[in-house]
Write a protein that holds these residues in place. Structure first.
Motif, PDB file in Angstrom:
ATOM      1  N   ASP A  12       0.810  -1.213   0.000  1.00  0.00           N
ATOM      2  CA  ASP A  12       0.000   0.000   0.000  1.00  0.00           C
ATOM      3  C   ASP A  12       0.845   1.265   0.000  1.00  0.00           C
ATOM      4  O   ASP A  12       0.332   2.346  -0.261  1.00  0.00           O
ATOM      5  N   THR A  13       2.094   1.193   0.322  1.00  0.00           N
ATOM      6  CA  THR A  13       2.937   2.386   0.430  1.00  0.00           C
ATOM      7  C   THR A  13       4.199   2.196  -0.392  1.00  0.00           C
ATOM      8  O   THR A  13       4.797   1.136  -0.353  1.00  0.00           O
ATOM      9  N   TYR A  14       4.580   3.231  -1.153  1.00  0.00           N
ATOM     10  CA  TYR A  14       5.868   3.170  -1.838  1.00  0.00           C
ATOM     11  C   TYR A  14       6.466   4.560  -1.830  1.00  0.00           C
ATOM     12  O   TYR A  14       5.763   5.563  -1.839  1.00  0.00           O
ATOM     13  N   PHE A  15       7.760   4.587  -1.829  1.00  0.00           N
ATOM     14  CA  PHE A  15       8.479   5.850  -1.859  1.00  0.00           C
ATOM     15  C   PHE A  15       9.273   5.903  -3.142  1.00  0.00           C
ATOM     16  O   PHE A  15       9.980   4.955  -3.468  1.00  0.00           O
ATOM     17  N   SER A  16       9.177   7.000  -3.841  1.00  0.00           N
ATOM     18  CA  SER A  16       9.846   7.142  -5.137  1.00  0.00           C
ATOM     19  C   SER A  16      11.030   8.064  -4.989  1.00  0.00           C
ATOM     20  O   SER A  16      10.880   9.217  -4.596  1.00  0.00           O
ATOM     21  N   SER A  17      12.193   7.528  -5.308  1.00  0.00           N
ATOM     22  CA  SER A  17      13.385   8.380  -5.359  1.00  0.00           C
ATOM     23  C   SER A  17      13.313   9.244  -6.611  1.00  0.00           C
ATOM     24  O   SER A  17      12.512   8.996  -7.492  1.00  0.00           O
ATOM     25  N   PRO A  18      14.138  10.278  -6.716  1.00  0.00           N
ATOM     26  CA  PRO A  18      14.103  11.111  -7.934  1.00  0.00           C
ATOM     27  C   PRO A  18      14.298  10.307  -9.202  1.00  0.00           C
ATOM     28  O   PRO A  18      13.742  10.616 -10.232  1.00  0.00           O
ATOM     29  N   GLU A  19      15.094   9.262  -9.147  1.00  0.00           N
ATOM     30  CA  GLU A  19      15.345   8.470 -10.346  1.00  0.00           C
ATOM     31  C   GLU A  19      14.167   7.568 -10.691  1.00  0.00           C
ATOM     32  O   GLU A  19      13.972   7.177 -11.828  1.00  0.00           O
ATOM     33  N   GLN A  20      13.375   7.198  -9.645  1.00  0.00           N
ATOM     34  CA  GLN A  20      12.292   6.257  -9.886  1.00  0.00           C
ATOM     35  C   GLN A  20      10.980   6.954 -10.217  1.00  0.00           C
ATOM     36  O   GLN A  20      10.038   6.319 -10.666  1.00  0.00           O
ATOM     37  N   LEU A  21      10.905   8.256  -9.978  1.00  0.00           N
ATOM     38  CA  LEU A  21       9.649   8.972 -10.174  1.00  0.00           C
ATOM     39  C   LEU A  21       9.219   8.912 -11.624  1.00  0.00           C
ATOM     40  O   LEU A  21       9.973   9.226 -12.528  1.00  0.00           O
ATOM     41  N   LYS A  22       7.984   8.551 -11.884  1.00  0.00           N
ATOM     42  CA  LYS A  22       7.457   8.434 -13.239  1.00  0.00           C
ATOM     43  C   LYS A  22       6.362   9.478 -13.440  1.00  0.00           C
ATOM     44  O   LYS A  22       5.653   9.833 -12.496  1.00  0.00           O
ATOM     45  N   PRO A  23       6.198  10.002 -14.627  1.00  0.00           N
ATOM     46  CA  PRO A  23       5.118  10.959 -14.864  1.00  0.00           C
ATOM     47  C   PRO A  23       3.767  10.279 -14.791  1.00  0.00           C
ATOM     48  O   PRO A  23       3.658   9.054 -14.788  1.00  0.00           O
ATOM     49  N   LEU A  24       2.728  11.114 -14.732  1.00  0.00           N
ATOM     50  CA  LEU A  24       1.385  10.555 -14.655  1.00  0.00           C
ATOM     51  C   LEU A  24       1.074   9.699 -15.876  1.00  0.00           C
ATOM     52  O   LEU A  24       0.371   8.713 -15.807  1.00  0.00           O
ATOM     53  N   LYS A  25       1.622  10.089 -17.035  1.00  0.00           N
ATOM     54  CA  LYS A  25       1.381   9.359 -18.271  1.00  0.00           C
ATOM     55  C   LYS A  25       2.504   8.358 -18.517  1.00  0.00           C
ATOM     56  O   LYS A  25       3.675   8.700 -18.416  1.00  0.00           O
ATOM     57  N   THR A  26       2.145   7.116 -18.811  1.00  0.00           N
ATOM     58  CA  THR A  26       3.142   6.079 -19.072  1.00  0.00           C
ATOM     59  C   THR A  26       2.950   5.553 -20.487  1.00  0.00           C
ATOM     60  O   THR A  26       1.825   5.366 -20.940  1.00  0.00           O
ATOM     61  N   TYR A  27       4.040   5.318 -21.162  1.00  0.00           N
ATOM     62  CA  TYR A  27       4.004   4.832 -22.542  1.00  0.00           C
ATOM     63  C   TYR A  27       3.328   3.465 -22.635  1.00  0.00           C
ATOM     64  O   TYR A  27       3.548   2.598 -21.793  1.00  0.00           O
ATOM     65  N   VAL A  28       2.514   3.288 -23.646  1.00  0.00           N
ATOM     66  CA  VAL A  28       1.817   2.017 -23.905  1.00  0.00           C
ATOM     67  C   VAL A  28       2.378   1.430 -25.196  1.00  0.00           C
ATOM     68  O   VAL A  28       2.346   2.091 -26.246  1.00  0.00           O
ATOM     69  N   ASP A  29       2.884   0.222 -25.115  1.00  0.00           N
ATOM     70  CA  ASP A  29       3.465  -0.414 -26.299  1.00  0.00           C
ATOM     71  C   ASP A  29       2.349  -0.811 -27.264  1.00  0.00           C
ATOM     72  O   ASP A  29       1.485  -1.622 -26.927  1.00  0.00           O
ATOM     73  N   PRO A  30       2.328  -0.246 -28.485  1.00  0.00           N
ATOM     74  CA  PRO A  30       1.247  -0.606 -29.434  1.00  0.00           C
ATOM     75  C   PRO A  30       1.288  -2.063 -29.848  1.00  0.00           C
ATOM     76  O   PRO A  30       0.296  -2.592 -30.336  1.00  0.00           O
ATOM     77  N   HIS A  31       2.430  -2.723 -29.664  1.00  0.00           N
ATOM     78  CA  HIS A  31       2.528  -4.132 -30.050  1.00  0.00           C
ATOM     79  C   HIS A  31       1.725  -5.038 -29.125  1.00  0.00           C
ATOM     80  O   HIS A  31       1.533  -6.222 -29.422  1.00  0.00           O
ATOM     81  N   THR A  32       1.267  -4.494 -27.975  1.00  0.00           N
ATOM     82  CA  THR A  32       0.459  -5.315 -27.072  1.00  0.00           C
ATOM     83  C   THR A  32      -0.994  -5.382 -27.512  1.00  0.00           C
ATOM     84  O   THR A  32      -1.765  -6.178 -26.980  1.00  0.00           O
ATOM     85  N   TYR A  33      -1.374  -4.538 -28.479  1.00  0.00           N
ATOM     86  CA  TYR A  33      -2.747  -4.561 -28.970  1.00  0.00           C
ATOM     87  C   TYR A  33      -2.936  -5.750 -29.907  1.00  0.00           C
ATOM     88  O   TYR A  33      -2.084  -6.009 -30.761  1.00  0.00           O
ATOM     89  N   GLU A  34      -4.045  -6.442 -29.712  1.00  0.00           N
ATOM     90  CA  GLU A  34      -4.341  -7.568 -30.603  1.00  0.00           C
ATOM     91  C   GLU A  34      -4.526  -7.082 -32.037  1.00  0.00           C
ATOM     92  O   GLU A  34      -4.088  -7.712 -32.983  1.00  0.00           O
ATOM     93  N   ASP A  35      -5.180  -5.918 -32.181  1.00  0.00           N
ATOM     94  CA  ASP A  35      -5.369  -5.303 -33.494  1.00  0.00           C
ATOM     95  C   ASP A  35      -4.546  -4.015 -33.538  1.00  0.00           C
ATOM     96  O   ASP A  35      -4.899  -3.019 -32.906  1.00  0.00           O
ATOM     97  N   PRO A  36      -3.404  -3.999 -34.258  1.00  0.00           N
ATOM     98  CA  PRO A  36      -2.556  -2.798 -34.284  1.00  0.00           C
ATOM     99  C   PRO A  36      -3.288  -1.569 -34.804  1.00  0.00           C
ATOM    100  O   PRO A  36      -2.919  -0.448 -34.480  1.00  0.00           O
ATOM    101  N   ASN A  37      -4.326  -1.764 -35.625  1.00  0.00           N
ATOM    102  CA  ASN A  37      -5.058  -0.610 -36.153  1.00  0.00           C
ATOM    103  C   ASN A  37      -5.746   0.165 -35.039  1.00  0.00           C
ATOM    104  O   ASN A  37      -5.931   1.379 -35.137  1.00  0.00           O
ATOM    105  N   ILE A  38      -6.144  -0.533 -33.981  1.00  0.00           N
ATOM    106  CA  ILE A  38      -6.783   0.151 -32.859  1.00  0.00           C
ATOM    107  C   ILE A  38      -5.782   1.073 -32.180  1.00  0.00           C
ATOM    108  O   ILE A  38      -6.107   2.196 -31.783  1.00  0.00           O
ATOM    109  N   ALA A  39      -4.534   0.614 -32.054  1.00  0.00           N
ATOM    110  CA  ALA A  39      -3.502   1.455 -31.438  1.00  0.00           C
ATOM    111  C   ALA A  39      -3.281   2.725 -32.248  1.00  0.00           C
ATOM    112  O   ALA A  39      -3.116   3.819 -31.701  1.00  0.00           O
TER     113      ALA A  39
END
Length: 993
Positions: free
Chosen positions: A590-617
């Motif tokens: 339930d708790t995590y602490f993020s160091s400056p190096e580990q901090l991630k932005p609110l938006k995270t990249y989504v790999d389009p190759h994970t989509y079953e239909d690439p056209n949807i991506a």
């Protein structure tokens, strides 16, 4: 005097052996053939009586039962010879105004007759005369016109025969026939053959048009136009025409016949299409097989009708395939994740079978149930974007009433659904009940209405908050997510803390005294989905001095405040107990602490190759552009998939902008199309001034395109090479800072580039650098190592970290190594890393701890940063956030760029092996200039008289300027190279001693 008699036996032997009876069987119509007559020719000789002066004589020889005739004359010793030999009347075909006369003859060498050859000639004349009727033996010289003087190419001596063949043209014939005559004026000549013919263009079929046999034109009509007609079952828009040349050849066909619908071209004819094939329109193409889900039972079909159960939409071409109905949508899901109060997100997967169509759309039906009574939702709820005609597999439903049951039905449609909607009305519907439950009970997610500070001290704060509406009794209580951080302007080193709580209050320990904190809390639904969020609130801990002051006040008032103290002790014990219970509830998950190096932005990249239909991506992350809004201007490059154009994007309502248009070359496979568009799915997720901006894509039309912003100055490496020495170190560091900022943004999104190099950095007209080319990029995994393991493919060795080469594991740290190489490229003005070393030599050198030397005039601080990027241990390399901070510091303090790193020209400018040499390492000036990439100054050195390497090594800076080297970067490169040559030569001399 018959001096030709001795040669006649030899003449006939030669004729028989060499087979001179040659006739052309193609493109010619023969009017007279002296050899082929097979009997007495009946030619007229004139004058008829010359006493003892014989004229033309006919010589006869029998061969295999056939008579062969030749004419000869040899009055070489007589003066004023005028002997004529006239043919019989030659009838002319009306259209043959131009005939050819082919002569085969032998002429005796006049020198072979000795003194008797004083009046000998070695030529004779050819004449012609036209007539409408045969004049018999009547002969008038005045009626003949000279055609040509015939001279032999080779003359015959006493013992050897040399046969000549000459062809002359008789033009502008117009009467019914004509005569030919040969005039001898004193030669010794034998006429072996005379053949008269005209040329024709034979009957032919070209482009399914039939043209008749045609006589070739004359000099006044070099090309004779001939009209034709299409063969059976062929048609043409205009009358087919062709031209017959004077040489009997067909040229320049005009108008083409094409086989009618239902017929195809086969060997200059049109034949019916076989069963199972069709041809819809007149063309030169072949019959095509019937498309999918159709049947062709008859010959000569214009189209193939659909099979039972398959249809064509009104907009489908009659020659296209037929389609079936789509199957039901799959896996319908309703969720409140990431939506506001009163909203649902309905999502589903496309049908497993589309019926062979791509125009799949969806419609939503809604039932609203209160108790046992259900009715259509009607206009009581809203759909975004709509509830009909949907092309995406999701829709947002809003304005739902709480605590009601809703049933949603998603229906798939295609262009042919209307044809079978009555026969199979429910065949392609999927109600929600088949995916989830019989009904959906919608409850508004709770919303935080207020937050307040309960208690504060130097090391902790106690908070509580109100929730609306009040939750009903549930099997599982509502949980809350509390996020807090120090109020700090430097977001690169901010630490976030997240707590998951089951009560609407909390005590937060271990805080810093006298420090402001920012808090945000939001409720979580039973499925973990977030509800409404409060505004961000700021609270401060007390300072330590304030605590000491309070303690003093308490002690001084102990006598009169005992009751108050007792009450405080009770409250402290209560809060301590609640704090302990709170810590008990908060597990590691339930708790995590993020160091400056580990901090991630609110938006995270989504790999389009994970989509079953690439056209949807592609549709999810990129904007669709109509091709009519794009104007391609000129080709500016070529990519892996096709050409790249500079163009203009003009979208209605927006100002037109310059863009780069990547195209997909014809003949692509579906996989190539998906790989091509996957780059757009990647770029569409990025929004940063140092990342190339995606304008949109074209996917719904035949020619797929990716449209990005246009970068006027192109690739960074080439731009720097073209402007070698023109930028200061401060400007170059500014370029690096932009690249580092873009890479920090990518790494913060858990994204690794894998192909960071100056060639993949684009520069605009303000010298702003942007990261591009995401063809090799992949998302990082969630494991602590954050690596990506490739399955193969090429790796850019010169730019790739050693662990990535050895183990094919890529991280942001390997991108940092590549960034160090890019820094070196920038400071070296586009020089190739590791020069002309092979990839094997590069890998070996890196493993042996070799690192690229500092470029010329490279600031020491910049080179030290390069070396940090190239540390063998990837965990010790700086992160992109650190790199941006350091480059910003250098830019804020330009004086820090004045200290220049040591430069060794013997290493920085690679020289060939000099083993066994005791002189300069280059044989000539051009070879030396080529090695340092300065070949463009070869003519300058030559004009200045500097042609040997000894002269080069005597040059000083002023000498280099005087020969025309003006660019500062080029001047330094040549000067440093000369310095290196001097140093190396002296070293070699020492070794030689």
């Amino acid at each position: 005097m018959d001096l030709f008699t001795g040669i006649r036996p030899l003449l006939f032997s030669y004729v028989l052996i060499n087979g001179i009876f040659i006739t052309l069987q193609t493109k010619e119509e023969v009017l007279l053939d002296m050899k082929a007559s097979g009997g007495e020719l009946g030619w007229l000789t004139w004058p008829l009586d010359q006493g003892d002066k014989p004229g033309w004589e006919v010589v006869q020889k029998t061969l295999n039962g056939s008579q062969l005739y030749t004419y000869s004359i040899c009055n070489v010793g007589e003066r004023e010879q005028d002997n004529w030999l006239r043919t019989t009347f030659i009838q002319r075909r009306p259209s043959a105004s131009r005939v050819f006369v082919e002569l085969q003859f032998i002429v005796r060498d006049c020198n072979s007759f000795g003194a008797s050859s004083l009046t000998c000639k070695e030529t004779f004349n050819l004449f012609s005369s036209e007539s409408d009727a045969d004049v018999g033996t009547t002969f008038r010289k005045g009626q003949f016109k000279k055609v040509a003087t015939i001279a032999p190419d080779e003359i015959t001596g006493k013992k050897e025969l040399r046969i000549n063949t000459e062809t002359r043209v008789v033009e502008n014939l117009s009467l019914k026939g004509f005569y030919l005559a040969i005039q001898d004026i004193g030669a010794c000549v034998a006429l072996l053959s005379l053949r008269v013919y005209y040329k024709i263009c034979p009957a032919t079929i070209q482009s399914l048009a039939s043209f008749p046999e045609t006589v070739a034109g004359g000099e006044n009509q070099a090309l004779r136009e001939v009209s034709g007609e299409c063969v059976e079952n062929a048609i043409s828009e205009g009358l087919p025409r062709i031209y017959c040349t004077v040489d009997g050849e067909w040229v320049v066909p005009v108008g083409q016949c094409q086989c009618k619908p239902g017929y195809e071209e086969t060997e200059d004819a049109c034949k019916e299409c076989l069963p199972g094939f069709f041809k819809a329109e007149a063309s030169s193409g072949k019959c095509e097989p019937c498309p999918a889900n159709t049947q062709g039972l008859d010959t000569g079909a214009l189209f193939c009708p659909c099979m039972d159960g398959f249809y064509r939409a009104p907009t489908d071409p009659p020659t296209g395939p037929c389609s079936g109905l789509p199957s039901a949508p799959r896996d319908l899901v309703a969720t409140t994740s990431h939506l506001s109060v009163g909203k649902l997100l309905l999502s589903w997967r496309p049908p497993e079978h589309t019926g062979g169509r791509t125009d799949i759309t969806y419609s939503i039906e809604c039932l609203r149930c209160e108790g046992p009574v259900c009715q259509s939702c009607g206009e009581k709820i809203r759909y975004e974007p709509a509830n009909v005609g949907l092309t995406l597999t999701k829709v947002t439903v809003s304005e739902l009433d709480a605590h009601l049951n809703y049933t949603f039905t998603v229906e798939a449609h295609s262009g042919v659904s209307a044809f079978a909607s009555q026969a199979m009305p429910q065949a392609h519907k999927l109600p929600l009940t088949s995916a989830l439950t019989t009904s959906l009970h919608y409850t508004d997610p709770p919303k935080i209405t207020s937050m307040r500070l309960v208690k504060q001290n130097p090391t902790s704060l106690s908070l509580s908050w109100e929730v609306s509406p009040k939750p009903r009794v549930q099997a599982r209580p509502i949980r809350y997510e509390l996020t807090y951080r120090k109020k700090d302007d430097n977001l690169d080193v901010t630490t976030y803390t997240v707590l998951i709580l089951e009560k609407n209050s909390v005590q937060i320990p271990d805080l810093s005294p006298g420090t402001a904190y920012l808090f945000r809390v939001q409720a979580l639904g039973s499925d973990g989905s977030p509800g409404g969020s409060s505004i961000e609130e700021q609270y401060e801990t007390l300072s330590e001095g304030h605590l000491a002051h309070n303690n003093t006040a308490v002690i001084s008032g102990a006598a009169i405040g005992g009751a108050v103290m007792l009450l405080i002790v009770v409250i402290v014990l209560f809060l301590h107990r609640r704090n302990r219970n709170s810590h008990t509830r908060q597990g590691p998950e339930d708790t995590y602490f993020s160091s400056p190096e580990q901090l991630k932005p609110l938006k995270t990249y989504v790999d389009p190759h994970t989509y079953e239909d690439p056209n949807i991506a592609v549709l999810k992350f990129a904007t669709e552009i109509h091709p009519s809004h794009i104007t391609k201007q000129k080709v500016i490059g070529a990519g892996e998939f096709g050409e790249v154009y500079r163009g203009i994007l003009k979208v209605p309502g927006r100002k037109e902008v310059a863009v780069a248009v990547k195209t997909l070359k014809p003949g692509y496979t579906e996989k190539q199309r998906q790989d091509f568009l996957s780059e757009a799915s990647i770029m569409g997720q990025f929004a940063h001034q140092n990342i190339i901006r995606l304008e949109g894509v074209v996917t719904k039309f035949k020619h797929a395109m990716i449209v990005t912003e246009y970068m006027e100055n192109g690739a960074l490496d080439r731009y720097l090479r073209d402007h070698d020495g023109e930028f200061s170190a401060y400007q170059l560091v500014g370029m690096m800072r932009g690249i580092a900022a873009g890479m920090k943004y990518l790494s913060d999104m858990s994204y690794v580039h894998r192909d960071l190099a100056a060639r993949n950095i684009l520069v605009n007209n303000t010298l702003e650098c942007k990261v591009s080319d995401f063809g090799l990029s992949r998302v990082l995994e969630d494991d602590p190592e954050g690596t990506y393991t490739t399955s193969g493919g090429k790796i850019p060795i010169r730019w790739t970290a050693p662990e990535a080469i050895a183990y094919r594991k890529f991280t942001s740290a390997s991108d940092v190594w590549s960034f160090g190489i890019v820094m070196w490229e920038v400071m070296a003005f586009g020089e190739r890393p590791y020069w002309d070393m092979s990839n094997h030599e590069v890998m070996k050198a890196i493993n042996e701890a070799f690192r690229l030397p500092a470029p010329m005039d490279c600031p020491s601080a910049v080179y030290q940063l390069m070396l940090q990027c190239w540390l063998q241990d990837r965990s010790k390399r700086p992160r992109f956030g650190d790199i941006v901070s350091l480059l910003d510091k250098l830019l804020r303090s330009p004086e820090s760029l004045k200290a220049i790193a040591d430069f060794d020209p013997r290493v920085s400018i690679r020289l060939p092996s000099t083993s066994g040499s005791d002189g300069p390492p280059f044989r000539c000036v051009p070879e030396w200039l080529e090695s340092i990439k300065m070949s463009q100054y070869g003519e300058n050195f030559t004009c200045a008289g500097i042609v040997s390497m000894d002269q080069v090594m005597q040059m000083k800076n002023e000498d280099i300027k005087n020969i025309g080297v003006r660019l500062p970067g080029h001047l330094k490169r040549i000067a440093y190279s000369i310095l290196g040559l001097k140093d190396q030569t002296s070293t070699l001399s020492v070794f030689a001693v």
